[in-house]
Scaffold this motif. Sequence first.
Motif, PDB file in Angstrom:
ATOM      1  N   LYS A  64      32.784  76.843  30.669  1.00 21.89           N
ATOM      2  CA  LYS A  64      32.491  78.226  31.021  1.00 21.89           C
ATOM      3  C   LYS A  64      32.422  79.064  29.740  1.00 21.89           C
ATOM      4  CE  LYS A  64      32.373  77.072  35.226  1.00 21.89           C
ATOM      5  NZ  LYS A  64      32.279  75.650  34.872  1.00 21.89           N
ATOM      6  N   GLN A  65      31.276  79.689  29.510  1.00 23.78           N
ATOM      7  CA  GLN A  65      31.036  80.439  28.281  1.00 23.78           C
ATOM      8  C   GLN A  65      31.138  81.946  28.473  1.00 23.78           C
ATOM      9  OE1 GLN A  65      30.906  78.627  25.499  1.00 23.78           O
ATOM     10  NE2 GLN A  65      31.114  76.870  26.886  1.00 23.78           N
ATOM     11  N   ASP A  66      30.936  82.427  29.696  1.00 22.19           N
ATOM     12  CA  ASP A  66      31.012  83.868  29.967  1.00 22.19           C
ATOM     13  C   ASP A  66      32.462  84.215  30.289  1.00 22.19           C
ATOM     14  OD1 ASP A  66      30.603  86.501  30.543  1.00 22.19           O
ATOM     15  OD2 ASP A  66      29.117  86.180  32.133  1.00 22.19           O
ATOM     16  N   VAL A  67      33.255  84.356  29.244  1.00 19.76           N
ATOM     17  CA  VAL A  67      34.702  84.547  29.387  1.00 19.76           C
ATOM     18  C   VAL A  67      35.107  85.856  28.718  1.00 19.76           C
ATOM     19  CG1 VAL A  67      36.993  83.568  28.949  1.00 19.76           C
ATOM     20  CG2 VAL A  67      35.034  82.051  29.360  1.00 19.76           C
ATOM     21  N   VAL A  68      35.842  86.674  29.432  1.00 22.37           N
ATOM     22  CA  VAL A  68      36.349  87.952  28.908  1.00 22.37           C
ATOM     23  C   VAL A  68      37.862  87.816  28.762  1.00 22.37           C
ATOM     24  CG1 VAL A  68      36.516  90.437  29.252  1.00 22.37           C
ATOM     25  CG2 VAL A  68      34.502  89.190  30.095  1.00 22.37           C
ATOM     26  N   GLU A  69      38.322  87.792  27.521  1.00 23.42           N
ATOM     27  CA  GLU A  69      39.751  87.660  27.236  1.00 23.42           C
ATOM     28  C   GLU A  69      40.360  89.046  27.076  1.00 23.42           C
ATOM     29  OE1 GLU A  69      41.669  84.062  24.820  1.00 23.42           O
ATOM     30  OE2 GLU A  69      41.041  85.692  23.508  1.00 23.42           O
ATOM     31  N   MET A  70      41.495  89.302  27.749  1.00 23.60           N
ATOM     32  CA  MET A  70      42.029  90.662  27.811  1.00 23.60           C
ATOM     33  C   MET A  70      43.524  90.695  27.510  1.00 23.60           C
ATOM     34  SD  MET A  70      40.067  92.020  31.273  1.00 23.60           S
ATOM     35  CE  MET A  70      40.530  93.741  30.966  1.00 23.60           C
ATOM     36  N   ASP A  71      43.938  91.827  26.965  1.00 20.24           N
ATOM     37  CA  ASP A  71      45.348  92.100  26.714  1.00 20.24           C
ATOM     38  C   ASP A  71      45.834  93.101  27.759  1.00 20.24           C
ATOM     39  OD1 ASP A  71      47.832  92.092  25.565  1.00 20.24           O
ATOM     40  OD2 ASP A  71      47.226  93.074  23.698  1.00 20.24           O
ATOM     41  N   TRP A  72      47.152  93.222  27.890  1.00 24.43           N
ATOM     42  CA  TRP A  72      47.726  94.203  28.810  1.00 24.43           C
ATOM     43  C   TRP A  72      47.222  95.616  28.508  1.00 24.43           C
ATOM     44  CZ3 TRP A  72      53.433  92.291  27.990  1.00 24.43           C
ATOM     45  CH2 TRP A  72      53.611  91.083  28.659  1.00 24.43           C
ATOM     46  N   TRP A  73      46.955  96.368  29.556  1.00 27.03           N
ATOM     47  CA  TRP A  73      46.515  97.756  29.523  1.00 27.03           C
ATOM     48  C   TRP A  73      45.072  97.916  29.045  1.00 27.03           C
ATOM     49  CZ3 TRP A  73      49.860  99.958  32.467  1.00 27.03           C
ATOM     50  CH2 TRP A  73      51.218  99.640  32.391  1.00 27.03           C
TER      51      TRP A  73
ATOM     52  N   TRP B  44      50.159  85.989  30.169  1.00 20.86           N
ATOM     53  CA  TRP B  44      50.112  86.070  31.629  1.00 20.86           C
ATOM     54  C   TRP B  44      49.847  87.526  31.986  1.00 20.86           C
ATOM     55  CZ3 TRP B  44      53.780  84.383  28.378  1.00 20.86           C
ATOM     56  CH2 TRP B  44      54.830  85.273  28.060  1.00 20.86           C
ATOM     57  N   ALA B  45      49.309  87.780  33.171  1.00 16.78           N
ATOM     58  CA  ALA B  45      48.908  89.152  33.489  1.00 16.78           C
ATOM     59  C   ALA B  45      48.725  89.339  34.984  1.00 16.78           C
ATOM     60  CB  ALA B  45      47.603  89.500  32.756  1.00 16.78           C
ATOM     61  N   SER B  46      48.636  90.592  35.379  1.00 16.73           N
ATOM     62  CA  SER B  46      48.126  90.985  36.685  1.00 16.73           C
ATOM     63  C   SER B  46      46.834  91.758  36.432  1.00 16.73           C
ATOM     64  CB  SER B  46      49.150  91.839  37.444  1.00 16.73           C
ATOM     65  OG  SER B  46      49.477  93.021  36.702  1.00 16.73           O
ATOM     66  N   PHE B  47      46.096  92.079  37.500  1.00 18.44           N
ATOM     67  CA  PHE B  47      44.815  92.748  37.337  1.00 18.44           C
ATOM     68  C   PHE B  47      44.622  93.830  38.400  1.00 18.44           C
ATOM     69  CE2 PHE B  47      44.027  88.649  35.328  1.00 18.44           C
ATOM     70  CZ  PHE B  47      43.338  89.004  34.176  1.00 18.44           C
ATOM     71  N   LEU B  48      43.891  94.857  38.011  1.00 21.12           N
ATOM     72  CA  LEU B  48      43.451  95.885  38.950  1.00 21.12           C
ATOM     73  C   LEU B  48      41.935  95.889  38.962  1.00 21.12           C
ATOM     74  CD1 LEU B  48      44.369  98.224  40.839  1.00 21.12           C
ATOM     75  CD2 LEU B  48      44.058  99.757  38.884  1.00 21.12           C
TER      76      LEU B  48
ATOM     77  N   VAL C 293      40.356  86.463  31.728  1.00 24.79           N
ATOM     78  CA  VAL C 293      41.612  85.753  31.454  1.00 24.79           C
ATOM     79  C   VAL C 293      42.485  86.576  30.516  1.00 24.79           C
ATOM     80  CG1 VAL C 293      40.545  83.481  31.759  1.00 24.79           C
ATOM     81  CG2 VAL C 293      40.629  84.504  29.475  1.00 24.79           C
ATOM     82  N   PRO C 294      43.805  86.341  30.551  1.00 29.13           N
ATOM     83  CA  PRO C 294      44.683  86.948  29.538  1.00 29.13           C
ATOM     84  C   PRO C 294      44.466  86.289  28.179  1.00 29.13           C
ATOM     85  CG  PRO C 294      45.915  86.219  31.493  1.00 29.13           C
ATOM     86  CD  PRO C 294      44.557  85.611  31.576  1.00 29.13           C
TER      87      PRO C 294
END
Length: 367
Positions: A201-210, A242-246, A188-189
């Motif tokens: 849901k406990q296995d959550v990876v929070e991410m920033d742009w880039w 909000w984000a996109s993903f590769l 997730v962003p």
Amino acid sequence: MNVSNRKTVSAAAILLQALLLASCLLPVRPFDEQRWWAQVESADPALLYAPHREDGRYFNPWMPMEKGFRDFLRWQLSERTLYAPEEEKELLDVLLDLSDRIRSTPGDFIAWIGHSSFLIRIDGAYWITDPIFSERALLPKRKTPPGLSLDVFAALPGKKNVLISHSHYDHLDSESIRRLPADTRIYVPLGLKALMNGLGKQDVVEMDWWQTVSCGDRCQVVCLPAQHWSRRITQNTNTTLWASFLLVSSDRKIYYGGDSGYFIGYREIGRRYPGIDYALLPVNAYHPRWFMYYAHMDAREALDAFRDLEARYFIPTQWGTFRLGDEPVGQAPSALSKAAQFSDTDPARIIVMGIGQLLPLGSRDPK
């Protein structure tokens, strides 16, 4: 749906019906496409890397959003864009027995469940983008059923992975997330981890742009910018990113655009991550242009984004299920066909999938 949520939806439905009854009071507002294009072109690419949170709220530093609730009300009180009766009635057929085709298909594939929900298998691992299996996205009701049930997805072998692009209800459906297997890993962003935890849901990876994280042997997830915004009834505007993903494996790269308006970020993503095989880009909720232009792409802009990414194939997303803009839910294919002729885009590079269709990725050329 619990009692409080039903009351919230009922109140929102009453408000929407009142707005619809009062519609056609205002004329359609004109939109200057050339001015908008010049505004996009003038944005500074360096701002794609600038800080994008201030006073607890996220924003797009290359071009902050100016539209707000007052503009939404004007849209609801304005004349609607008119379409031919045959366009209004066009709906997609849903291909049956996707679960059987999943079991009989070796190797990697992309399958369309509906709207922005795609099931992807890469190197034996399953991924799903913005899963929504519910009948409604808060208020809008499905026009077509999902091409796969959530129970079938949950029963697939191995660990499940989910990409969530942002908090809007047609992309983050609480009931669908709650019903996923407990050990599902969710990317997730920033700002959405607490909501995922609250949904069990406990296995959550929070991410920033880039930001890039490993998702296994020879597998990476890259979180990338998008030009959008966020809000839920229980969350204030833009308090989550909000984000996109590769999605990168040893054999291919799949770009999932989430929800976004056209912006200079597509060129930078294409430059930094060359060799994208499939670009899953939204083509929906683009009319009326004067209101939708910032956060959504029409067919021409989606093809521009595809060109900027320098991807091999384009798969349109976010159409065929919910009517979120003035345009009919099934309009995307004809709009893309016309835009492709205008932009001299090779139609063989546009893969318009059907709901429930499975696209094997064993060959470098899916055609």
